[in-house]
Design an enzyme around this catalytic site. Structure first.
Site, short mmCIF file in Angstrom:
data_model
loop_
_atom_site.label_atom_id
_atom_site.label_comp_id
_atom_site.label_asym_id
_atom_site.label_seq_id
_atom_site.Cartn_x
_atom_site.Cartn_y
_atom_site.Cartn_z
CG ASP A 179 -2.07 0.95 1.12
OD1 ASP A 179 -2.35 1.42 0.00
OD2 ASP A 179 -2.69 1.26 2.15
CG ASN A 191 -7.93 -1.87 -5.24
OD1 ASN A 191 -7.04 -2.71 -5.10
ND2 ASN A 191 -8.11 -0.91 -4.34
C1 IPE Z 1 -5.42 -2.65 -0.26
O1 IPE Z 1 -5.10 -1.32 -0.38
C2 IPE Z 1 -5.40 -3.34 -1.60
C3 IPE Z 1 -4.09 -3.55 -2.21
C4 IPE Z 1 -2.94 -3.25 -1.70
C5 IPE Z 1 -4.13 -4.18 -3.50
P1 IPE Z 1 -6.19 -0.19 -0.56
O2 IPE Z 1 -5.45 1.08 -0.75
O3 IPE Z 1 -7.15 -0.57 -1.61
O4 IPE Z 1 -6.95 -0.22 0.85
P2 IPE Z 1 -7.82 0.88 1.59
O5 IPE Z 1 -8.86 1.35 0.62
O6 IPE Z 1 -6.91 1.98 2.00
O7 IPE Z 1 -8.39 0.17 2.78
C1 IPE Z 2 -1.37 0.27 -3.41
O1 IPE Z 2 -1.19 1.65 -3.45
C2 IPE Z 2 -1.66 -0.32 -4.76
C3 IPE Z 2 -3.05 -0.77 -4.92
C4 IPE Z 2 -4.03 -0.65 -4.07
C5 IPE Z 2 -3.36 -1.40 -6.18
P1 IPE Z 2 -2.44 2.65 -3.48
O2 IPE Z 2 -2.81 2.88 -4.90
O3 IPE Z 2 -3.53 2.17 -2.60
O4 IPE Z 2 -1.77 3.95 -2.88
P2 IPE Z 2 -2.38 4.93 -1.79
O5 IPE Z 2 -2.82 4.07 -0.64
O6 IPE Z 2 -3.52 5.63 -2.43
O7 IPE Z 2 -1.26 5.83 -1.42
MG MG Z 3 -4.02 2.42 -0.67
#
Ligand code: IPE
Ligand code: IPE
Ligand code: MG
Length: 248
Positions: free
Chosen positions: A18, A66
């Site tokens: 994340d 997502n």
């Molecule tokens: C979790 O991260 C999913 C992945 C790393 C693929 P998110 O960024 O989607 O989670 P939330 O929305 O902050 O809980």
């Molecule tokens: C994790 O990084 C990747 C996925 C969830 C696919 P994010 O895209 O969630 O990045 P933040 O949490 O918005 O910084």
């Molecule tokens: Mg995230």
């Protein structure tokens, strides 16, 4: 490979990668560049995990939630997965890595389904580390699909409802045959599971690190493994560690 410091190495490590977007934002870059940098870190992390003697490495790449993101970002994430599999499959296969994919594939486009199936089939006989890619994965969805499989077995007379127990349900999950994660790591400072491996995490050690995923270095990974080694896992029983080791 034996562990140089003779510490317990987790057999299965799962990572919630994340913080790609925030990493990019902090640099005034588009979120997509955070995701691209994130793929480079995936490559390094797979290598570090293999060298550390980890048996299973599960990476959360795209969640069933997502889909709530803008279409352009979803397309970028799908494109990156495809490019990763196309570019790295030969090297992973040569390194004896087995690839498995968890998540709902039925709703994915045929081209990506074929690609994921090919990666699994080509590496199926490999005996080194298993790299588990969680793609279009959500734990509640996985558990519901497992329940539906069992219901079908009952309807078709292969299974009696009295035989349904935790082991049976476990064996119907996408992770059937894999050990539960010993350690779940989440980067970016968020302290939640976000629908990741809810069933399998029953006794996992959880580690939350403040660094964004693109900054997750080999050094940081190894330091997390060190912290894991000092945890006292009791599984509801009593400690088997000497008192000094658990800080008493
Ligand atoms: C979790 O991260 C999913 C992945 C790393 C693929 P998110 O960024 O989607 O989670 P939330 O929305 O902050 O809980
Ligand atoms: C994790 O990084 C990747 C996925 C969830 C696919 P994010 O895209 O969630 O990045 P933040 O949490 O918005 O910084
Ligand atoms: Mg995230």
């Amino acid at each position: 490979m034996s562990n140089p410091a003779d510490r317990p190495v987790p057999q299965h490590v799962a990572i919630i990668m994340d913080g790609n977007g925030r990493w990019a934002n902090a640099r005034g870059l588009p979120r997509t560049l955070g995701h691209r940098k994130g793929v480079e870190v995936v490559r390094d992390t797979v290598k570090t995990a293999r060298e550390a003697g980890i048996g299973y490495l599960t990476l959360f790449a795209f969640s069933s939630e997502n889909w709530r993101r803008p279409q352009a970002e979803i397309s970028e994430l799908f494109g990156l997965l495809k490019a990763f599999v196309r570019r790295d499959l030969a090297e992973l296969h040569a390194a004896n890595v087995r690839i498995r994919v968890i998540g709902d594939r039925v709703t994915l486009q045929p081209d990506i389904r074929t690609l994921l199936l090919e990666a699994e089939e080509r590496t199926a006989a490999n005996s080194g580390m298993t790299l588990v890619i969680a793609f279009n994965y959500g734990a509640r969805d996985e558990i519901a699909r497992a329940a539906a499989r069992l219901a079908l077995d009952v309807r078709e007379g292969r299974l009696d409802p009295s035989e349904i127990d935790a082991e049976k349900l476990n064996g119907s999950l996408d992770t059937a045959g894999m050990p539960d994660p010993d350690l779940i790591i989440r980067t970016s400072g968020e302290e939640r599971l976000s629908n990741f491996l809810l069933w399998q995490a029953a006794y996992s050690e959880l580690m939350f690190v403040p660094d964004f995923w693109p900054d997750f270095s080999a050094e940081l990974f190894l330091s997390v493994l060190d912290r894991y080694a000092s945890r006292d896992r009791r599984f509801g029983g009593l400690s088997t560690k000497p008192m000094a080791a658990v800080g008493l």
